[in-house]
Design an enzyme around this catalytic site. Structure first.
Site, PDB file in Angstrom:
ATOM      1  N   HIS A  41      61.386 -86.788  78.385  1.00  0.00           N
ATOM      2  CA  HIS A  41      62.021 -85.591  77.861  1.00  0.00           C
ATOM      3  C   HIS A  41      62.111 -85.700  76.333  1.00  0.00           C
ATOM      4  CE1 HIS A  41      64.251 -81.958  78.277  1.00  0.00           C
ATOM      5  NE2 HIS A  41      65.357 -82.439  77.700  1.00  0.00           N
ATOM      6  N   CYS A  60      59.694 -79.154  77.264  1.00  0.00           N
ATOM      7  CA  CYS A  60      60.678 -79.742  76.370  1.00  0.00           C
ATOM      8  C   CYS A  60      60.140 -80.034  74.978  1.00  0.00           C
ATOM      9  CB  CYS A  60      61.257 -81.001  76.994  1.00  0.00           C
ATOM     10  SG  CYS A  60      60.009 -82.232  77.395  1.00  0.00           S
ATOM     11  N   ASP A  94      70.127 -79.604  73.497  1.00  0.00           N
ATOM     12  CA  ASP A  94      68.884 -79.576  74.263  1.00  0.00           C
ATOM     13  C   ASP A  94      68.452 -78.135  74.487  1.00  0.00           C
ATOM     14  OD1 ASP A  94      66.753 -79.999  75.804  1.00  0.00           O
ATOM     15  OD2 ASP A  94      67.813 -81.018  77.440  1.00  0.00           O
TER      16      ASP A  94
END
Lengths: 305, 663
Positions: free
Chosen positions: B452, B408, B468
């Site tokens: 994250h 991420c 995202d």
């Protein structure tokens, strides 16, 4: 009245030396209209005590020596044919006395024993169909020898229960025995003994006993004793309701003797060994003579107040 | 007091046992020299009890004290502060054994023990440590009983049982005080123990996130008033990173400052009500879903939409929030912020910038460009892994065009760089994503490995939009969690072999783990978290409005009620009161027993009276008078005359010296 009673006890004590407690218990037994079992070795003064009691209380006295061949008729009496009148005439047996000493009661057969015991319970005897009342007062003192048991018929528990008290005289103290040896013979003393009470006085005293007050606190104590004897594991069996009644009656007589119109726990405790000793049996004791330890336990452990 | 009251064996035994139990939880954080000190002092005290040794002389004690102080100084560098203070307290607790001569000293030691038990809560306040502390507390109580009660001598378990019983009886009162007693904030700032914590930091490099992903420690738990939203909607914002130096993302100076101003935003769409219990982080920011409106005492919404508490979170903290996930965030962007969110360090990632310019030409519309970028991540062979290759100077160039392996932090960082280079204000958001649902407790568990990073960019009029890129690469990471995303790689929690979360594949163990966690959660929520707002709300639900007057009255009434129930239970008024005679007899018995004449069980009143008269000739007449009266009333059936009995009892009492009267 009580003074007379005390005088009577003093006279008996004059003959039976050093046994004040037992004498007092015997008198209490008489006052409570109970019968007395004396368990002791020969020659300990059982007969002397009975005789002196009879004399002092002004009672007629008869002694039955129990043997294995004694028949009920020998105790109660028999009807004998009278040639002159052409009728059967009843000859009363020795039981028709006011104070009967049944000596060595356990030597007779159960049949003969029961003849006496029935008479004690009923206050009358039935011979050949006719019922004859026993004299009033009627007081039986039975004795038995706890040691030589061969050829005896031990009294069953149901019969033991008929005796209000069981006493043991025991050896006299050295001082008492010295007096005994140094003094005149008992027989002579006995002859000199004068009646202190008459029948009427005795009857009055006996009637006083049930009037002695037993308050709830004392009744509860008696109940606690009975309960303890029933609940505790070391007792083979507990005190019967008759036993509890006997205990209360004896305690009342004891209180009367002490000149009190009410019972206190100490009265119950004083008569407890004599009244309860023969009514309980230790789990481990087959012969039935070991009630004393249990009584001591009751005295010690049952809350008095 | 007659002579020095020595310490009974039973008390000493329990005291030593309790001391061991009190010290054990502290062993983790006290210097090791305390253990031999404790053993030596304990051994010495036992030898003193066995009369094999003597109490230390004054100079030995002085030496020990100086030694201990020096030890604390050497170990902690100071004698103040929490750790040093606790060490000092423990050392004195141990040394006090050596001057425990009389009962008073033992009492001091026992009270110290209770205090030491409390200090253990400063380090660990979990359910387990609470359950454990019942053990030393009951032992200390047993020692206290053993000190006072000679009839328990030689019977340690009876003593302990009594102690446990006493504690049990104190339970209702404890609960009552727990519920009603106002939690007064500390008068001085509570020192907190120095503990290394895992969690998000103020700046982020991919390596930090990878580190976090290996930790199965709990970050926070969340309970929703309604159903728990789907996992892909659960983006927990912790902080926003808008400053990039070529290697690391961090907070810009404006951003870092607290309470600059609250950004304009418009409530819109559904609202989520939830409660979060976060583990201590040592940082001031709180976890929240966008856009949260915190109550004034929880914290404040900051310029970057993070929620920040006034002080760093040093203890587990419980707070309630309301969030509007569809709210419009900052439709007008001030120039300062706009510049800030477009800034890129010069001299880094030239290829990325060129590609961004290319994209810009291709897609003049911001929205289209973002979509194209996301599609790029989706279509090109990017790979989600926790074992990315090491990147060099131009990390984003290498990542985007060469290695294409990362997680991420890589994707979010690279995307923001591309967007900024294309002239779209964008920033990285760090926080947690998703969580594990505890079905039985109906709450969400969020672990450190759920950490994250994602992206938000700004659209004129529409405000900040969250996207995202990781979702494009590894949708299973968002939908099912990290473990699923790493199923092939096997790198999930690879450094943490014993982690409870690894057991989730065994259904029974997983259920147990979740049940245990639920228990702990409720402990923290309802017991530790029961203060301030929480307490007020709970009390309000029962009492209506809460003011201190009302609260005090309720507390007093409840205590009175409790005492009444206890008194009823103890005194049993439904049982007939014993008759007066019996009560006075008991009083007299107590008085006489104190003078050394105790009535035996089978002893009647008259015989006892005679015995007492002989034993206490001075009071013979008075004793006799009482018992005569007693006998008259109880056995002779005379009128019950309580006054006469009382008078007799009083006479007996008055005949005694004053200090023996009230027994």
């Amino acid at each position: 009245m009580l003074d007379t009673l005390e005088k009577a006890i003093a006279s008996i004590n004059h003959v039976v030396l050093g046994k004040e407690q037992q004498v007092r218990l015997a008198v209490a037994c008489l006052l409570a209209r109970g019968h007395l079992l004396i368990e002791d070795l020969p020659g300990m003064g059982k007969t002397t005590l009975s005789h002196a009691l009879a004399k002092v209380m002004g009672l007629s006295f008869q002694r039955i020596q129990f043997t294995s061949d004694l028949l009920p008729g020998d105790i109660l009496g028999t009807s004998v044919f009278d040639k002159n009148s052409g009728q059967f005439v009843f000859h009363p047996g020795p039981i028709f006395a006011e104070l009967v000493l049944a000596d060595e009661i356990n030597r007779a057969t159960p049949k003969s024993q029961s003849a006496l015991l029935e008479a004690m319970e009923e206050g009358q005897v039935t011979i050949e169909g006719s019922t004859r009342p026993l004299p009033e007062p009627f007081f039986v003192i039975a004795t038995q020898n706890p040691v030589s048991s061969s050829g005896t018929f031990a009294l069953p528990e149901s019969q033991l229960d008929r005796f209000l008290m069981r006493l043991s005289l025991g050896y006299p103290s050295p001082a008492a025995e010295k007096n005994l040896l140094m003094g005149v013979t008992r027989r002579e003393l006995m002859q000199n003994l004068q009646p202190v009470l008459n029948h009427a006085q005795l009857a009055t005293l006996q009637a006083e006993v049930p009037k002695v007050q037993a308050r709830e606190a004392v009744i509860d104590y008696v109940l606690r004793i009975a309960e303890a004897s029933r609940a505790q594991p070391q007792f083979a069996y507990g005190l019967s309701p008759r036993g509890a009644l006997a205990l209360l009656a004896a305690a009342k007589a004891w209180a009367l003797l002490a000149g009190r119109a009410y019972v206190i726990p100490e009265d119950v405790q004083s008569v407890l060994p004599a009244v309860v000793g023969h009514r309980v049996r230790q789990q481990a004791d087959a012969s039935g003579h070991g009630g004393a330890a249990l009584v001591q336990w009751l005295l010690r452990e049952v809350p008095a107040l | 007091m007659s002579g020095p009251a020595l310490i009974p064996r039973i008390s000493l035994t329990w005291l030593l046992a309790a001391q061991a139990l009190v010290i054990i939880p502290h062993l983790l954080h006290v210097p090791t020299w305390l253990i031999p000190l404790w053993l030596v002092c304990g051994g010495w005290r036992i030898q003193i009890f066995r009369q094999r040794a003597d109490y230390p002389r004054g100079w030995v004690k002085a030496l020990l004290l100086v030694g201990v102080t020096a030890g604390v100084l050497l170990s902690h560098g100071t004698v103040v502060g929490l750790d040093a203070g606790v060490t000092l307290l423990l050392a004195t607790f141990v040394l006090k054994l050596l001057e425990m001569k009389r009962q008073r000293d033992a009492q001091v030691l026992i009270y110290m023990g209770f205090f030491v038990v409390v200090t253990a809560y400063l380090f660990e306040d979990s359910l387990l440590s609470f359950a454990y502390s019942l053990l030393p507390i009951s032992c200390l109580t047993a020692a206290l009983i053993g000190l006072q009660q000679s009839r328990f001598n030689q019977r340690p378990w009876a003593t302990w049982r009594l102690a446990a019983g006493l504690l049990l009886q104190a339970l209702p009162l404890m609960l009552l005080l727990f519920v009603f007693f106002p939690r007064i904030g500390p008068l001085w700032s509570m020192p907190t123990p120095d503990v290394a914590r895992t969690g998000l930091a103020e700046s982020m490099s991919p390596a930090d996130v990878a580190e976090l992903s290996r930790s199965s420690e709990l970050a926070f738990r969340a309970t929703f008033d309604g159903p728990i939203p789907a996992k892909e909607r659960l983006y927990w914002r912790a902080l926003t990173l808008d400053d990039f130096d070529g290697r690391r993302w961090s907070q810009s100076s404006i951003n870092r400052r607290a309470n600059v101003f609250e950004p304009p935003w418009q409530k819109q769409g559904e609202v989520l009500d939830y409660q979060i219990l976060m583990q201590p982080t040592g940082q001031p920011w709180l976890f929240a879903l966008d856009v949260a409106e915190p109550a004034a005492d929880v914290g404040r919404l900051q310029v970057d939409f993070r929620v920040q508490s006034a002080v760093p979170v040093e203890q587990a903290q419980l707070y309630r929030l309301q969030s509007w996930p569809e709210a419009v965030r900052q439709p007008q962007l001030p120039d300062v912020l706009r510049r800030l969110n477009l800034r890129l360090p010069s001299g880094f990632d030239p290829r990325t910038r060129a590609w961004a310019a290319e994209l810009r030409q291709q897609y003049p519309d911001d929205q289209a460009l973002v979509l194209a970028l996301l599609q790029h991540f989706n279509r090109e062979p990017f790979h989600y892994t926790l074992r990315p290759p090491v990147l060099g100077q131009h990390s984003n160039d290498e990542f985007l065009f060469a290695t294409r392996r990362g997680f991420c932090a890589h994707y979010a960082g690279a995307m923001v760089v591309v967007l900024r280079a294309a002239g779209i204000p964008a920033r990285v958001v760090a926080g947690y994503q998703g969580g594990e649902v505890n079905q039985t407790g109906n709450y969400l568990l969020v672990h450190q490995f759920d950490a994250h990073a994602w992206v938000e960019y700004w659209r004129p009029g529409k405000g900040w939009q969250s996207v995202d890129p990781t979702f494009e690469v590894a949708p299973e990471r968002i939908e099912f969690g990290l473990e699923e995303a790493l199923a092939d790689e096997g790198s999930f929690l690879e450094g943490d072999l014993l982690a409870g979360a690894r057991l989730r594949n065994i259904p029974l163990l997983n259920q147990l783990r979740l049940a245990w966690d639920e228990l702990n959660y409720n402990w923290q929520r309802w017991v530790l978290g029961y203060q301030g707002e929480q307490q007020l709300r709970w009390l309000q639900s029962w009492l209506g409005t809460v003011d201190w007057q009302r609260l005090g009255l309720t507390l007093v009434a409840a205590v009175a009620l409790l005492l009444m129930v206890l008194a009823t239970w103890l005194l049993k008024p439904w049982q007939a009161r014993p008759p007066a005679q019996q009560r006075y007899l008991q009083q007299v018995e107590r008085l006489l027993a104190h003078l050394g004449v105790q009535r035996q069980t089978g002893e009647g009143a008259r015989r006892f009276s005679q015995r007492a008269q002989v034993a206490i000739p001075a009071q013979a007449a008075v004793i006799k008078a009482f018992f005569q009266e007693y006998e008259r009333q109880v056995f002779a059936g005379e009128q019950v005359d309580e006054l006469a009995l009382r008078a007799a009892c009083q006479r007996l009492r008055r005949a005694l010296p004053w200090w023996q009267r009230w027994r």
